[in-house]
Design a protein around this motif. Structure first.
Motif, PDB file in Angstrom:
ATOM      1  N   ASP A  33       0.906  -1.065  -0.021  1.00 11.35           N
ATOM      2  CA  ASP A  33      -0.209   0.001  -0.167  1.00 11.35           C
ATOM      3  C   ASP A  33       0.869   1.279   0.152  1.00 11.35           C
ATOM      4  O   ASP A  33       1.744   1.415   1.030  1.00 11.35           O
ATOM      5  CB  ASP A  33      -1.106  -0.075   1.285  1.00 11.35           C
ATOM      6  CG  ASP A  33      -1.782   1.225   1.290  1.00 11.35           C
ATOM      7  OD1 ASP A  33      -1.777   1.978   0.317  1.00 11.35           O
ATOM      8  OD2 ASP A  33      -2.280   1.626   2.539  1.00 11.35           O
ATOM      9  N   SER A  34       0.773   1.817  -1.133  1.00  6.90           N
ATOM     10  CA  SER A  34       2.128   2.947  -1.425  1.00  6.90           C
ATOM     11  C   SER A  34       1.259   4.201  -1.916  1.00  6.90           C
ATOM     12  O   SER A  34       0.590   4.000  -2.933  1.00  6.90           O
ATOM     13  CB  SER A  34       3.084   2.464  -2.078  1.00  6.90           C
ATOM     14  OG  SER A  34       3.775   3.612  -2.268  1.00  6.90           O
ATOM     15  N   SER A  35       1.627   5.288  -1.276  1.00  5.71           N
ATOM     16  CA  SER A  35       1.200   6.687  -1.971  1.00  5.71           C
ATOM     17  C   SER A  35       1.880   6.936  -3.230  1.00  5.71           C
ATOM     18  O   SER A  35       1.293   7.752  -4.110  1.00  5.71           O
ATOM     19  CB  SER A  35       1.282   7.865  -0.948  1.00  5.71           C
ATOM     20  OG  SER A  35       2.690   7.823  -0.691  1.00  5.71           O
ATOM     21  N   VAL A  36       2.845   6.210  -3.403  1.00  2.93           N
ATOM     22  CA  VAL A  36       3.663   6.208  -4.954  1.00  2.93           C
ATOM     23  C   VAL A  36       3.937   5.129  -5.603  1.00  2.93           C
ATOM     24  O   VAL A  36       4.786   4.817  -6.242  1.00  2.93           O
ATOM     25  CB  VAL A  36       5.120   7.009  -4.660  1.00  2.93           C
ATOM     26  CG1 VAL A  36       5.025   8.601  -4.104  1.00  2.93           C
ATOM     27  CG2 VAL A  36       5.904   5.959  -3.491  1.00  2.93           C
ATOM     28  N   GLY A  37       2.767   4.200  -5.128  1.00  2.00           N
ATOM     29  CA  GLY A  37       2.824   2.829  -5.741  1.00  2.00           C
ATOM     30  C   GLY A  37       2.791   2.582  -7.370  1.00  2.00           C
ATOM     31  O   GLY A  37       3.522   1.973  -7.944  1.00  2.00           O
ATOM     32  N   LYS A  38       2.106   3.669  -7.871  1.00  2.00           N
ATOM     33  CA  LYS A  38       1.963   3.856  -9.478  1.00  2.00           C
ATOM     34  C   LYS A  38       3.349   4.076 -10.008  1.00  2.00           C
ATOM     35  O   LYS A  38       3.761   3.362 -11.058  1.00  2.00           O
ATOM     36  CB  LYS A  38       0.973   4.704  -9.842  1.00  2.00           C
ATOM     37  CG  LYS A  38      -0.425   4.151  -9.634  1.00  2.00           C
ATOM     38  CD  LYS A  38      -1.553   5.354 -10.353  1.00  2.00           C
ATOM     39  CE  LYS A  38      -2.769   4.897  -9.830  1.00  2.00           C
ATOM     40  NZ  LYS A  38      -3.789   4.755 -11.013  1.00  2.00           N
ATOM     41  N   GLN A  39       4.127   4.860  -9.455  1.00  2.00           N
ATOM     42  CA  GLN A  39       5.509   5.207 -10.216  1.00  2.00           C
ATOM     43  C   GLN A  39       6.666   4.279  -9.615  1.00  2.00           C
ATOM     44  O   GLN A  39       7.486   4.246 -10.500  1.00  2.00           O
ATOM     45  CB  GLN A  39       5.882   6.467  -9.619  1.00  2.00           C
ATOM     46  CG  GLN A  39       4.880   7.791 -10.222  1.00  2.00           C
ATOM     47  CD  GLN A  39       3.822   8.333  -9.098  1.00  2.00           C
ATOM     48  OE1 GLN A  39       3.557   7.329  -8.367  1.00  2.00           O
ATOM     49  NE2 GLN A  39       3.139   9.129  -9.388  1.00  2.00           N
ATOM     50  N   GLY A  41       5.978   1.366  -7.126  1.00  2.00           N
ATOM     51  CA  GLY A  41       5.820   0.211  -6.680  1.00  2.00           C
ATOM     52  C   GLY A  41       6.429  -1.198  -6.909  1.00  2.00           C
ATOM     53  O   GLY A  41       6.924  -1.825  -6.102  1.00  2.00           O
ATOM     54  N   GLU A  42       6.876  -1.392  -8.440  1.00  2.00           N
ATOM     55  CA  GLU A  42       7.762  -2.402  -8.635  1.00  2.00           C
ATOM     56  C   GLU A  42       9.151  -2.323  -8.046  1.00  2.00           C
ATOM     57  O   GLU A  42       9.767  -3.264  -7.684  1.00  2.00           O
ATOM     58  CB  GLU A  42       7.890  -2.588 -10.022  1.00  2.00           C
ATOM     59  CG  GLU A  42       6.602  -3.107 -11.012  1.00  2.00           C
ATOM     60  CD  GLU A  42       5.929  -4.230 -10.033  1.00  2.00           C
ATOM     61  OE1 GLU A  42       6.894  -5.311 -10.130  1.00  2.00           O
ATOM     62  OE2 GLU A  42       4.828  -4.350 -10.016  1.00  2.00           O
TER      63      GLU A  42
END
Length: 97
Positions: A33-39, A41-42
């Motif tokens: 669960d990350s506030s910057v997961g889209k950028q 996450g991987e």
């Protein structure tokens, strides 16, 4: 190595990550669960996976709540939670550091 107990490290403050390890019977799972997961996450998952691999830790569920932590913070929190889960807080494994 086998995690002996559920363990947690980190906080929910800005620029930090809170990681919880729980032993499971199956393959390792990473839930992020990350506030910057889209950028990132991987990349976050890769740092966690590589740190687990350096300790040869398998069969765990990783719950990570990220608030924009840098890679060095993610690695440090993962190392800490592994040491706590192995119940080896006072026995640092210098070979993997």
């Amino acid at each position: 190595m086998e995690i002996k107990q559920t363990a947690m490290a980190g906080t929910l403050e800005s620029s930090d990550i809170q990681i919880t390890l729980t032993p499971i019977a199956g393959a390792t799972e990473i839930h992020l669960d990350s506030s910057v997961g889209k950028q990132f996450g991987e990349q976050i998952k890769q740092v966690i996976t590589e740190t687990l691999a350096s300790y040869k830790v398998e069969h765990v569920r990783v719950d990570a709540v990220d608030r924009g932590a840098l890679d060095c913070t993610i690695q440090a929190r993962t190392q800490t939670v592994i040491q706590r889960g192995l119940d080896q807080v006072d026995q640092v494994n210098w070979e993997v550091l």
